[in-house]
Structure formats: C-alpha cells, structure tokens
Design a protein around this motif. Structure first.
Motif, PDB file in Angstrom:
ATOM      1  N   LEU A   1       0.870  -1.186   0.000  1.00  7.65           N
ATOM      2  CA  LEU A   1       0.000   0.000   0.000  1.00  7.65           C
ATOM      3  C   LEU A   1       0.895   1.220   0.000  1.00  7.65           C
ATOM      4  O   LEU A   1       1.600   1.480   0.977  1.00  7.65           O
ATOM      5  CB  LEU A   1      -0.885   0.018   1.249  1.00  7.65           C
ATOM      6  CG  LEU A   1      -2.088  -0.916   1.285  1.00  7.65           C
ATOM      7  CD1 LEU A   1      -2.900  -0.648   2.550  1.00  7.65           C
ATOM      8  CD2 LEU A   1      -2.966  -0.763   0.056  1.00  7.65           C
ATOM      9  N   ARG A   2       0.873   1.951  -1.109  1.00  8.33           N
ATOM     10  CA  ARG A   2       1.796   3.082  -1.259  1.00  8.33           C
ATOM     11  C   ARG A   2       1.047   4.399  -1.034  1.00  8.33           C
ATOM     12  O   ARG A   2      -0.079   4.559  -1.494  1.00  8.33           O
ATOM     13  CB  ARG A   2       2.392   3.054  -2.661  1.00  8.33           C
ATOM     14  CG  ARG A   2       3.489   4.070  -2.831  1.00  8.33           C
ATOM     15  CD  ARG A   2       4.415   3.745  -3.978  1.00  8.33           C
ATOM     16  NE  ARG A   2       3.720   3.579  -5.233  1.00  8.33           N
ATOM     17  CZ  ARG A   2       4.273   3.051  -6.320  1.00  8.33           C
ATOM     18  NH1 ARG A   2       5.515   2.602  -6.273  1.00  8.33           N
ATOM     19  NH2 ARG A   2       3.600   2.945  -7.435  1.00  8.33           N
ATOM     20  N   THR A   3       1.693   5.296  -0.313  1.00  9.85           N
ATOM     21  CA  THR A   3       1.060   6.597  -0.092  1.00  9.85           C
ATOM     22  C   THR A   3       2.128   7.680   0.024  1.00  9.85           C
ATOM     23  O   THR A   3       3.319   7.379   0.044  1.00  9.85           O
ATOM     24  CB  THR A   3       0.136   6.537   1.154  1.00  9.85           C
ATOM     25  OG1 THR A   3      -0.694   7.687   1.154  1.00  9.85           O
ATOM     26  CG2 THR A   3       0.918   6.483   2.445  1.00  9.85           C
ATOM     27  N   SER A   4       1.690   8.935   0.055  1.00  4.91           N
ATOM     28  CA  SER A   4       2.658  10.034   0.119  1.00  4.91           C
ATOM     29  C   SER A   4       2.980  10.370   1.572  1.00  4.91           C
ATOM     30  O   SER A   4       2.195  10.077   2.488  1.00  4.91           O
ATOM     31  CB  SER A   4       2.075  11.274  -0.557  1.00  4.91           C
ATOM     32  OG  SER A   4       0.936  11.689   0.171  1.00  4.91           O
ATOM     33  N   VAL A   5       4.108  11.023   1.776  1.00  3.88           N
ATOM     34  CA  VAL A   5       4.480  11.470   3.117  1.00  3.88           C
ATOM     35  C   VAL A   5       3.418  12.440   3.657  1.00  3.88           C
ATOM     36  O   VAL A   5       3.036  12.381   4.832  1.00  3.88           O
ATOM     37  CB  VAL A   5       5.889  12.102   3.106  1.00  3.88           C
ATOM     38  CG1 VAL A   5       6.152  12.866   4.389  1.00  3.88           C
ATOM     39  CG2 VAL A   5       6.947  11.026   2.908  1.00  3.88           C
ATOM     40  N   ALA A   6       2.898  13.302   2.798  1.00  2.93           N
ATOM     41  CA  ALA A   6       1.869  14.264   3.235  1.00  2.93           C
ATOM     42  C   ALA A   6       0.645  13.525   3.779  1.00  2.93           C
ATOM     43  O   ALA A   6       0.088  13.889   4.833  1.00  2.93           O
ATOM     44  CB  ALA A   6       1.470  15.166   2.069  1.00  2.93           C
ATOM     45  N   GLU A   7       0.246  12.476   3.071  1.00  2.00           N
ATOM     46  CA  GLU A   7      -0.927  11.707   3.517  1.00  2.00           C
ATOM     47  C   GLU A   7      -0.600  10.936   4.806  1.00  2.00           C
ATOM     48  O   GLU A   7      -1.413  10.876   5.725  1.00  2.00           O
ATOM     49  CB  GLU A   7      -1.339  10.738   2.401  1.00  2.00           C
ATOM     50  CG  GLU A   7      -2.683  10.099   2.588  1.00  2.00           C
ATOM     51  CD  GLU A   7      -3.823  11.100   2.639  1.00  2.00           C
ATOM     52  OE1 GLU A   7      -4.716  10.900   3.467  1.00  2.00           O
ATOM     53  OE2 GLU A   7      -3.811  12.082   1.873  1.00  2.00           O
ATOM     54  N   GLN A   8       0.607  10.395   4.896  1.00  2.00           N
ATOM     55  CA  GLN A   8       1.022   9.709   6.131  1.00  2.00           C
ATOM     56  C   GLN A   8       0.931  10.662   7.322  1.00  2.00           C
ATOM     57  O   GLN A   8       0.458  10.281   8.386  1.00  2.00           O
ATOM     58  CB  GLN A   8       2.473   9.221   6.017  1.00  2.00           C
ATOM     59  CG  GLN A   8       2.682   7.976   5.214  1.00  2.00           C
ATOM     60  CD  GLN A   8       4.166   7.637   5.228  1.00  2.00           C
ATOM     61  OE1 GLN A   8       4.921   8.086   4.360  1.00  2.00           O
ATOM     62  NE2 GLN A   8       4.601   6.880   6.197  1.00  2.00           N
ATOM     63  N   LEU A   9       1.405  11.881   7.091  1.00  2.00           N
ATOM     64  CA  LEU A   9       1.382  12.869   8.181  1.00  2.00           C
ATOM     65  C   LEU A   9      -0.045  13.164   8.625  1.00  2.00           C
ATOM     66  O   LEU A   9      -0.340  13.209   9.817  1.00  2.00           O
ATOM     67  CB  LEU A   9       2.037  14.170   7.722  1.00  2.00           C
ATOM     68  CG  LEU A   9       3.525  14.319   7.937  1.00  2.00           C
ATOM     69  CD1 LEU A   9       3.981  15.648   7.370  1.00  2.00           C
ATOM     70  CD2 LEU A   9       3.892  14.227   9.425  1.00  2.00           C
ATOM     71  N   ARG A  10      -0.927  13.355   7.651  1.00  2.00           N
ATOM     72  CA  ARG A  10      -2.334  13.631   7.985  1.00  2.00           C
ATOM     73  C   ARG A  10      -2.932  12.489   8.794  1.00  2.00           C
ATOM     74  O   ARG A  10      -3.634  12.680   9.764  1.00  2.00           O
ATOM     75  CB  ARG A  10      -3.158  13.808   6.703  1.00  2.00           C
ATOM     76  CG  ARG A  10      -3.242  15.240   6.229  1.00  2.00           C
ATOM     77  CD  ARG A  10      -4.330  15.401   5.173  1.00  2.00           C
ATOM     78  NE  ARG A  10      -3.966  14.788   3.903  1.00  2.00           N
ATOM     79  CZ  ARG A  10      -3.193  15.377   2.983  1.00  2.00           C
ATOM     80  NH1 ARG A  10      -2.718  16.584   3.193  1.00  2.00           N
ATOM     81  NH2 ARG A  10      -2.895  14.760   1.854  1.00  2.00           N
TER      82      ARG A  10
END
Ligand SMILES: Nc1ncnc2c1ncn2[C@@H]1O[C@H](COP(=O)(O)OP(=O)(O)OP(=O)(O)O)[C@@H](O)[C@H]1O
Ligand SMILES: O=C(O)C1=C[C@@H](O)[C@@H](O)[C@H](O)C1
Ligand SMILES: [Mg+2]
Length: 178
Positions: A102-111
């Motif tokens: 499951l790949r996601t962006s750092v921005a989304e991880q932070l949120r």
C-alpha cells in the motif's frame, strides 16, 4: 490443501491495518495484525516495548510473530511499517503469500498519523523529515517484496479496498486451495 494468504506491507499510515481488516471481511478470511499480536502477547504497548527493549528488541518480537503468522494459510495479515527491514522477514513474506504494497505520500502519512502517539518512530522533532528518511530507505524494500502495488491516496478506505480486490482479481488471486 494450503490456501494462499495476503500480506499487506507499506509505511506507517498507509492503511495496512484499516484496509486489511476490511479486505478480510470482504474475502471471508481471518484477519491478523502483527503490531496488535505483539501487543497482545506482551500485554503492553509498542511505545513501551521500544522504551524498555529498544527497537532491536521490538524487531526480534516482530520477527517471531511474523514467522508464526505467515505460516497460517488463508489469512489477511497487516504487518508493521518496518516488517520489511530484516531479510529473513522479506523471505517469509515473499515465499508464503501474496504481498500487497500500500503506497502513499508522506503528506498523507502525516495527515493520517498526526494525532497518534502510538508510533514511537514518529515521536521526533520533525516527523515529516523522519517519514521522508524512512521512505527513502524502505521504499525499495517494499517494492522488492510486493506482488501488487496499490496506491492509498487521500480517499475513502472503501475505495482502496476495492482497488486491492480488483488488483488481486487481475493477479488471479483466489481464496481456494493452491
Ligand atoms: N485508504 C485510506 N483512505 C483514507 N484514510 C485511511 C486510508 N487508510 C487508512 N486511513 C486512515 O489512516 C489512519 C492510519 O491507518 P492505519 O492505522 O490502517 O495505517 P497502518 O498502515 O496500519 O500504519 P502502521 O504501520 O503504523 O501500523 C487510520 O485512521 C485510517 O482510518
Ligand atoms: O515503521 C515502523 O518501523 C513501525 C511501524 C509500526 O507499524 C510499528 O510496527 C512500530 O511503530 C514501528
Ligand atoms: Mg497498522
């Protein structure tokens, strides 16, 4: 006859636990989460294990749990964000089931992880930089174990679950024997 399992890998906040639980319901499979299993066995929390035993102690426990849970057939297993660090774990994941990254962006991880105090590696002065550093080191490892890569952007969990189900169907994944 053994039934194939699904293993979810990816960084903190990718949605492995949330998506994995829903995926298991959808496929009628039992769900496990290696972080939850470690907490259940020790009767304490991951931050406390890190505090007392250090990250190395946690990784030993994680390896033990992964070696047991990957041996089960026909389950969905959500792993911890660092499960791919040990080569032995990568071998277990690759050889024993279908691995979904499951790949996601750092921005989304932070949120998604902002309000959590449950991830000791994010208790840093600059969590964003920490996530970037971890991603740089770990992305190649997630890629190396993955059979399937699914983006987990800022959408509803159900949309990601559907994408995973579609990609599993494309890869001819069945919950039957084999
Ligand atoms: N695909 C998604 N779309 C929107 N929100 C999501 C999605 N996946 C997860 N979330 C939300 O992000 C938060 C973190 O997700 P989750 O705990 O499942 O991540 P994780 O990959 O298991 O992280 P960890 O490696 O730390 O265990 C949860 O609050 C969840 O509801
Ligand atoms: O990315 C990591 O190394 C971690 C992720 C979590 O799932 C937990 O396994 C723990 O907080 C460590
Ligand atoms: Mg999780």
């Amino acid at each position: 006859m053994a039934r194939r399992s699904i293993f979810l890998v990816g960084p903190m906040g990718a949605g492995k636990t949330t998506v994995g639980r829903r995926l298991a319901q959808n496929l009628g499979l039992e769900f496990f989460d290696s972080d939850e299993e470690i907490e259940r066995r020790t009767g304490t929390t991951i931050p406390i294990i890190f505090e007392i035993e250090g990250e190395a102690g946690f990784r030993k426990r994680e390896h033990q749990v992964l070696s047991e849970l990957t041996a089960l057939s026909g389950v969905v297993l959500a792993t911890g964000g660092g499960a791919v660090l040990l080569p032995e774990n990568r071998e277990l994941l690759r050889s024993r089931g279908t691995v979904v990254y499951l790949r996601t962006s750092v921005a989304e991880q932070l949120r998604r992880t902002r309000s959590s105090t449950h991830r000791p590696l994010l208790q840093a002065d600059d969590p964003e930089q920490r996530l970037r550093d971890l991603a740089e080191m770990r992305e190649p490892l997630y890629e190396a174990v993955a059979d399937i890569v699914v983006e987990s952007p800022g959408r509803k969990v159900g949309a990601t679950v559907k994408d995973v189900l579609d990609r599993l169907a494309d890869a001819h994944f069945t919950t039957g024997p084999g």
